[in-house]
Design a protein around this motif. Structure first.
Motif, PDB file in Angstrom:
ATOM      1  N   HIS A 135      -0.223  -5.299  -9.450  1.00 41.95           N
ATOM      2  CA  HIS A 135      -0.700  -6.391 -10.297  1.00 41.95           C
ATOM      3  C   HIS A 135      -1.276  -7.529  -9.446  1.00 41.95           C
ATOM      4  CE1 HIS A 135      -0.940  -9.050 -13.717  1.00 41.95           C
ATOM      5  NE2 HIS A 135      -0.101  -9.912 -13.161  1.00 41.95           N
ATOM      6  N   LEU A 136      -0.578  -7.898  -8.384  1.00 42.02           N
ATOM      7  CA  LEU A 136      -1.059  -8.953  -7.491  1.00 42.02           C
ATOM      8  C   LEU A 136      -2.376  -8.566  -6.816  1.00 42.02           C
ATOM      9  CD1 LEU A 136       2.267 -10.133  -5.815  1.00 42.02           C
ATOM     10  CD2 LEU A 136       0.846 -11.419  -7.420  1.00 42.02           C
ATOM     11  N   ALA A 137      -2.495  -7.306  -6.430  1.00 46.02           N
ATOM     12  CA  ALA A 137      -3.727  -6.832  -5.793  1.00 46.02           C
ATOM     13  C   ALA A 137      -4.908  -6.940  -6.757  1.00 46.02           C
ATOM     14  CB  ALA A 137      -3.560  -5.397  -5.305  1.00 46.02           C
ATOM     15  N   ARG A 138      -4.685  -6.595  -8.021  1.00 48.42           N
ATOM     16  CA  ARG A 138      -5.751  -6.736  -9.019  1.00 48.42           C
ATOM     17  C   ARG A 138      -6.137  -8.201  -9.205  1.00 48.42           C
ATOM     18  NH1 ARG A 138      -2.714  -2.907 -11.577  1.00 48.42           N
ATOM     19  NH2 ARG A 138      -1.857  -4.405 -13.059  1.00 48.42           N
ATOM     20  N   ARG A 139      -5.155  -9.082  -9.253  1.00 45.81           N
ATOM     21  CA  ARG A 139      -5.435 -10.516  -9.412  1.00 45.81           C
ATOM     22  C   ARG A 139      -6.223 -11.044  -8.213  1.00 45.81           C
ATOM     23  NH1 ARG A 139      -5.598 -10.566 -14.236  1.00 45.81           N
ATOM     24  NH2 ARG A 139      -3.754 -10.911 -15.467  1.00 45.81           N
ATOM     25  N   ARG A 140      -5.829 -10.625  -6.993  1.00 43.93           N
ATOM     26  CA  ARG A 140      -6.564 -11.065  -5.798  1.00 43.93           C
ATOM     27  C   ARG A 140      -8.019 -10.605  -5.865  1.00 43.93           C
ATOM     28  NH1 ARG A 140      -1.647  -9.857  -3.218  1.00 43.93           N
ATOM     29  NH2 ARG A 140      -2.382  -7.795  -2.666  1.00 43.93           N
ATOM     30  N   ASP A 141      -8.243  -9.363  -6.287  1.00 46.28           N
ATOM     31  CA  ASP A 141      -9.610  -8.848  -6.414  1.00 46.28           C
ATOM     32  C   ASP A 141     -10.402  -9.652  -7.452  1.00 46.28           C
ATOM     33  OD1 ASP A 141      -9.030  -6.925  -4.503  1.00 46.28           O
ATOM     34  OD2 ASP A 141      -8.796  -5.294  -5.959  1.00 46.28           O
ATOM     35  N   GLU A 142      -9.767  -9.961  -8.587  1.00 43.36           N
ATOM     36  CA  GLU A 142     -10.428 -10.761  -9.619  1.00 43.36           C
ATOM     37  C   GLU A 142     -10.772 -12.151  -9.094  1.00 43.36           C
ATOM     38  OE1 GLU A 142      -8.471  -9.014 -13.741  1.00 43.36           O
ATOM     39  OE2 GLU A 142      -7.359 -10.519 -12.594  1.00 43.36           O
ATOM     40  N   ILE A 143      -9.852 -12.748  -8.358  1.00 44.76           N
ATOM     41  CA  ILE A 143     -10.090 -14.082  -7.807  1.00 44.76           C
ATOM     42  C   ILE A 143     -11.256 -14.045  -6.820  1.00 44.76           C
ATOM     43  CG2 ILE A 143      -9.110 -15.827  -6.242  1.00 44.76           C
ATOM     44  CD1 ILE A 143      -6.454 -15.449  -7.814  1.00 44.76           C
ATOM     45  N   GLU A 144     -11.321 -13.025  -5.974  1.00 41.73           N
ATOM     46  CA  GLU A 144     -12.438 -12.922  -5.030  1.00 41.73           C
ATOM     47  C   GLU A 144     -13.765 -12.761  -5.771  1.00 41.73           C
ATOM     48  OE1 GLU A 144     -12.077 -10.248  -1.758  1.00 41.73           O
ATOM     49  OE2 GLU A 144     -10.106 -11.020  -1.204  1.00 41.73           O
ATOM     50  N   THR A 145     -13.787 -11.943  -6.814  1.00 40.21           N
ATOM     51  CA  THR A 145     -15.008 -11.733  -7.595  1.00 40.21           C
ATOM     52  C   THR A 145     -15.443 -13.024  -8.284  1.00 40.21           C
ATOM     53  OG1 THR A 145     -14.452  -9.406  -7.962  1.00 40.21           O
ATOM     54  CG2 THR A 145     -16.009 -10.412  -9.510  1.00 40.21           C
ATOM     55  N   LEU A 146     -14.494 -13.712  -8.908  1.00 39.06           N
ATOM     56  CA  LEU A 146     -14.821 -14.957  -9.605  1.00 39.06           C
ATOM     57  C   LEU A 146     -15.220 -16.061  -8.620  1.00 39.06           C
ATOM     58  CD1 LEU A 146     -12.061 -14.903 -12.342  1.00 39.06           C
ATOM     59  CD2 LEU A 146     -14.538 -14.735 -12.710  1.00 39.06           C
ATOM     60  N   THR A 147     -14.558 -16.127  -7.476  1.00 34.85           N
ATOM     61  CA  THR A 147     -14.922 -17.130  -6.474  1.00 34.85           C
ATOM     62  C   THR A 147     -16.369 -16.911  -6.034  1.00 34.85           C
ATOM     63  OG1 THR A 147     -12.637 -17.325  -5.712  1.00 34.85           O
ATOM     64  CG2 THR A 147     -14.349 -18.111  -4.209  1.00 34.85           C
ATOM     65  N   ALA A 148     -16.753 -15.671  -5.814  1.00 35.33           N
ATOM     66  CA  ALA A 148     -18.138 -15.369  -5.434  1.00 35.33           C
ATOM     67  C   ALA A 148     -19.105 -15.828  -6.529  1.00 35.33           C
ATOM     68  CB  ALA A 148     -18.301 -13.875  -5.170  1.00 35.33           C
ATOM     69  N   ARG A 149     -18.730 -15.648  -7.781  1.00 33.54           N
ATOM     70  CA  ARG A 149     -19.584 -16.084  -8.883  1.00 33.54           C
ATOM     71  C   ARG A 149     -19.731 -17.611  -8.873  1.00 33.54           C
ATOM     72  NH1 ARG A 149     -17.517 -14.788 -14.660  1.00 33.54           N
ATOM     73  NH2 ARG A 149     -17.620 -12.690 -13.812  1.00 33.54           N
ATOM     74  N   TYR A 150     -18.626 -18.331  -8.721  1.00 33.72           N
ATOM     75  CA  TYR A 150     -18.679 -19.790  -8.753  1.00 33.72           C
ATOM     76  C   TYR A 150     -19.377 -20.372  -7.525  1.00 33.72           C
ATOM     77  CZ  TYR A 150     -15.269 -19.104 -12.473  1.00 33.72           C
ATOM     78  OH  TYR A 150     -14.644 -18.689 -13.610  1.00 33.72           O
ATOM     79  N   CYS A 151     -19.288 -19.670  -6.397  1.00 35.04           N
ATOM     80  CA  CYS A 151     -19.937 -20.134  -5.161  1.00 35.04           C
ATOM     81  C   CYS A 151     -21.403 -19.713  -5.088  1.00 35.04           C
ATOM     82  CB  CYS A 151     -19.199 -19.601  -3.937  1.00 35.04           C
ATOM     83  SG  CYS A 151     -17.555 -20.297  -3.732  1.00 35.04           S
ATOM     84  N   GLY A 152     -21.800 -18.777  -5.937  1.00 34.18           N
ATOM     85  CA  GLY A 152     -23.171 -18.287  -5.922  1.00 34.18           C
ATOM     86  C   GLY A 152     -23.395 -17.143  -4.958  1.00 34.18           C
ATOM     87  N   ARG A 153     -22.337 -16.742  -4.266  1.00 36.70           N
ATOM     88  CA  ARG A 153     -22.411 -15.620  -3.324  1.00 36.70           C
ATOM     89  C   ARG A 153     -20.992 -15.320  -2.831  1.00 36.70           C
ATOM     90  NH1 ARG A 153     -24.057 -20.129  -1.058  1.00 36.70           N
ATOM     91  NH2 ARG A 153     -23.076 -20.902   0.822  1.00 36.70           N
ATOM     92  N   PRO A 154     -20.782 -14.117  -2.308  1.00 32.73           N
ATOM     93  CA  PRO A 154     -19.442 -13.837  -1.745  1.00 32.73           C
ATOM     94  C   PRO A 154     -19.158 -14.732  -0.551  1.00 32.73           C
ATOM     95  CG  PRO A 154     -20.708 -11.804  -2.045  1.00 32.73           C
ATOM     96  CD  PRO A 154     -21.658 -12.950  -2.276  1.00 32.73           C
TER      97      PRO A 154
END
Length: 186
Positions: A135-154
Motif C-alpha cells: 500500500h505504501l509503495a502504491r502511495r509513493r508511486d502516486e505521489i511521484e506521478t502527481l508531483t511530476a504533474r504539479y511541477c510540469g515535469r518529473p
C-alpha cells in the motif's frame, strides 16, 4: 495582544486568519486535523483563499495523500507556504497547492525522498506488514506521478538524494516563487 499559552490557542488564532499550520510530523492524526481545518475554512467562505503553512520534517505518504485529496477537493484556492526543512511526502503537499500560489520562504529546504519505513505498523504480523508495504509503495508511486504533474515535469534523479534550496525548488517547479525576500536588509 495577550500571549498565547497553548498550541491550541495559536492554531485557533491562525484559523481566524484562514491559516492552517502543519508544524509536526505528518501522521494520521496530523492529517485529520489539517483536513478538518481546511474543510472548515472552505465551508465558511469558498471565495477566500486558505493558506497551508507547512513546517514538517516528513511523514506518512498515506497521511499526505489524505491532505492532498482534501486540498484538491475544495472549491477555494489553497495557498501553500514552505517553511524550514521539508522531507518525504511533505514537499508534495506544497507542490499540490493552487498553481501560482505555492511559495517557499527564503531558507526553506526540500528533500522529496520517501522514507520506506514511514507509517509501518509496529507489532504487525508478517502478512500484514507485506500488505502495508504494498500500500505504501502504491502511495509513493502516486505521489511521484502527481508531483511530476504539479511541477510540469518529473523531478530529476538526484531530487531524492540531496536537499534543495528555495531557489532550486522554484527551478524544480515545487513552488512558484520565494515569499518574503526583503532585499533592503540583505
Amino acid at each position: 495582544m495577550p500571549a498565547l499559552s497553548t498550541t491550541s490557542e495559536l492554531a485557533d488564532r491562525l484559523l481566524g486568519e484562514r491559516i492552517v499550520l502543519l508544524a509536526r510530523e505528518l501522521d494520521d492524526d496530523a492529517a485529520a486535523e489539517v483536513c478538518g481545518r481546511l474543510l472548515l475554512l472552505a465551508a465558511e467562505d469558498a471565495r477566500r483563499d486558505v493558506t497551508l503553512q507547512v513546517v514538517s520534517p516528513g511523514g506518512s505518504p498515506v497521511a499526505a495523500m489524505a491532505v492532498h485529496d482534501t486540498m484538491r477537493s475544495l472549491r477555494t484556492d489553497v495557498v501553500t507556504v514552505a517553511t524550514g526543512s521539508l522531507a518525504g511526502p511533505v514537499p508534495f503537499l506544497v507542490a499540490s497547492g493552487t498553481a501560482g500560489k505555492r511559495f517557499a520562504l527564503p531558507h526553506a529546504a526540500f528533500l522529496p525522498a520517501m522514507d520506506d519505513t514511514a507509517g509501518q505498523a509496529r507489532g504487525a504480523r508478517p502478512g500484514d506488514v507485506r500488505v502495508r508495504a504494498d500500500h505504501l509503495a502504491r502511495r509513493r508511486d502516486e505521489i511521484e506521478t502527481l508531483t511530476a504533474r504539479y511541477c510540469g515535469r518529473p523531478l530529476p534523479d538526484d531530487a531524492r538524494t540531496r536537499w534543495w534550496s528555495a531557489d532550486e525548488a522554484v527551478a524544480l517547479g515545487l513552488v512558484d516563487r520565494i515569499h518574503g525576500t526583503d532585499t533592503r536588509n540583505g
